[in-house]
Scaffold this motif. Structure first.
Motif, PDB file in Angstrom:
ATOM      1  N   UNK A   1      10.981 -11.250 -24.677  1.00 19.55           N
ATOM      2  CA  UNK A   1      11.952 -12.322 -24.505  1.00 19.55           C
ATOM      3  C   UNK A   1      13.309 -11.633 -24.417  1.00 19.55           C
ATOM      4  N   UNK A   2      13.940 -11.683 -23.254  1.00 20.37           N
ATOM      5  CA  UNK A   2      15.188 -10.938 -23.048  1.00 20.37           C
ATOM      6  C   UNK A   2      16.383 -11.521 -23.796  1.00 20.37           C
ATOM      7  N   UNK A   3      16.257 -12.743 -24.309  1.00 14.73           N
ATOM      8  CA  UNK A   3      17.405 -13.358 -24.963  1.00 14.73           C
ATOM      9  C   UNK A   3      17.261 -13.480 -26.482  1.00 14.73           C
ATOM     10  N   UNK A   4      16.160 -12.976 -27.040  1.00 17.66           N
ATOM     11  CA  UNK A   4      15.966 -13.078 -28.490  1.00 17.66           C
ATOM     12  C   UNK A   4      15.144 -11.889 -28.978  1.00 17.66           C
ATOM     13  N   UNK A   5      15.237 -11.617 -30.260  1.00 21.02           N
ATOM     14  CA  UNK A   5      14.465 -10.551 -30.891  1.00 21.02           C
ATOM     15  C   UNK A   5      13.820 -11.109 -32.147  1.00 21.02           C
ATOM     16  N   UNK A   6      12.510 -10.902 -32.336  1.00 21.95           N
ATOM     17  CA  UNK A   6      11.888 -11.399 -33.571  1.00 21.95           C
ATOM     18  C   UNK A   6      12.336 -10.570 -34.772  1.00 21.95           C
ATOM     19  N   UNK A   7      12.271 -11.157 -35.930  1.00 24.39           N
ATOM     20  CA  UNK A   7      12.666 -10.468 -37.158  1.00 24.39           C
ATOM     21  C   UNK A   7      11.464  -9.691 -37.702  1.00 24.39           C
ATOM     22  N   UNK A   8      11.030  -8.705 -36.904  1.00 24.64           N
ATOM     23  CA  UNK A   8       9.873  -7.883 -37.244  1.00 24.64           C
ATOM     24  C   UNK A   8      10.234  -6.417 -37.027  1.00 24.64           C
ATOM     25  N   UNK A   9       9.706  -5.549 -37.876  1.00 21.91           N
ATOM     26  CA  UNK A   9      10.037  -4.141 -37.772  1.00 21.91           C
ATOM     27  C   UNK A   9       8.926  -3.280 -37.214  1.00 21.91           C
ATOM     28  N   UNK A  10       8.041  -3.853 -36.425  1.00 26.04           N
ATOM     29  CA  UNK A  10       6.885  -3.108 -35.945  1.00 26.04           C
ATOM     30  C   UNK A  10       7.087  -2.359 -34.653  1.00 26.04           C
ATOM     31  N   UNK A  11       8.312  -2.222 -34.198  1.00 27.09           N
ATOM     32  CA  UNK A  11       8.559  -1.538 -32.936  1.00 27.09           C
ATOM     33  C   UNK A  11       8.062  -2.354 -31.758  1.00 27.09           C
ATOM     34  N   UNK A  12       7.362  -1.710 -30.843  1.00 22.83           N
ATOM     35  CA  UNK A  12       6.882  -2.413 -29.653  1.00 22.83           C
ATOM     36  C   UNK A  12       5.836  -3.485 -29.996  1.00 22.83           C
ATOM     37  N   UNK A  13       5.059  -3.250 -31.041  1.00 27.52           N
ATOM     38  CA  UNK A  13       4.021  -4.208 -31.448  1.00 27.52           C
ATOM     39  C   UNK A  13       4.588  -5.098 -32.548  1.00 27.52           C
TER      40      UNK A  13
ATOM     41  N   UNK B   1       9.345 -10.143 -41.243  1.00 25.10           N
ATOM     42  CA  UNK B   1       9.010  -8.911 -41.952  1.00 25.10           C
ATOM     43  C   UNK B   1       9.782  -7.772 -41.289  1.00 25.10           C
ATOM     44  N   UNK B   2      11.051  -7.571 -41.664  1.00 25.26           N
ATOM     45  CA  UNK B   2      11.880  -6.571 -41.000  1.00 25.26           C
ATOM     46  C   UNK B   2      11.387  -5.131 -41.153  1.00 25.26           C
ATOM     47  N   UNK B   3      10.455  -4.870 -42.074  1.00 25.48           N
ATOM     48  CA  UNK B   3      10.004  -3.501 -42.294  1.00 25.48           C
ATOM     49  C   UNK B   3       8.669  -3.172 -41.615  1.00 25.48           C
ATOM     50  N   UNK B   4       8.008  -4.151 -41.025  1.00 24.83           N
ATOM     51  CA  UNK B   4       6.707  -3.893 -40.399  1.00 24.83           C
ATOM     52  C   UNK B   4       6.391  -5.005 -39.390  1.00 24.83           C
ATOM     53  N   UNK B   5       5.213  -4.929 -38.785  1.00 25.37           N
ATOM     54  CA  UNK B   5       4.818  -5.983 -37.857  1.00 25.37           C
ATOM     55  C   UNK B   5       4.675  -7.299 -38.612  1.00 25.37           C
TER      56      UNK B   5
END
Length: 105
Positions: free
Chosen positions: A44-56, A91-95
């Motif tokens: 989604x080019x206009x938002x970022x999820x609050x997840x820290x899993x990198x590409x996954x 989960x900002x530190x993992x998927x």
């Protein structure tokens, strides 16, 4: 007794979906490992999820109730380019674990 059990189940489902954050985008990648864990990349080019899993960003186990249906939905959405919405807990530190999935066609 059965009515009480059904009410408890319904309330627990509502509590899970009510507390989940939603993220919508196109399925860009799926990864299934030997343990049956599914990782998902949603763009989604206009938002970022609050997840820290990198590409996954999102994951679920194929042993989770409804996981086979989720996997089918993700494959169909990927094949057609349909937007999907993922309900998840931040989960900002993992998927982030998937709480629910849906798409509208």
């Amino acid at each position: 007794m059965i009515k009480k059990i059904l009410a408890i189940i319904a309330l627990s489902i509502l509590a899970t979906t009510a507390s989940a954050i939603e993220y919508t985008g196109k399925v860009k990648g799926l990864l299934v490992n030997e343990a049956g864990n599914v990782s998902v990349n949603i763009e989604n080019s206009s938002a970022t999820p609050n997840c820290g899993g990198g590409i996954w960003q999102f994951n679920f186990s194929m042993t989770t109730p409804g996981a086979k249906e989720w996997f089918s939905m993700l494959l169909a959405a990927r094949a057609t380019g349909t937007l999907v919405t993922v309900g998840y807990n931040a989960n900002p530190s993992s998927t982030c674990a998937v709480a629910y999935l849906f798409y509208l066609y």
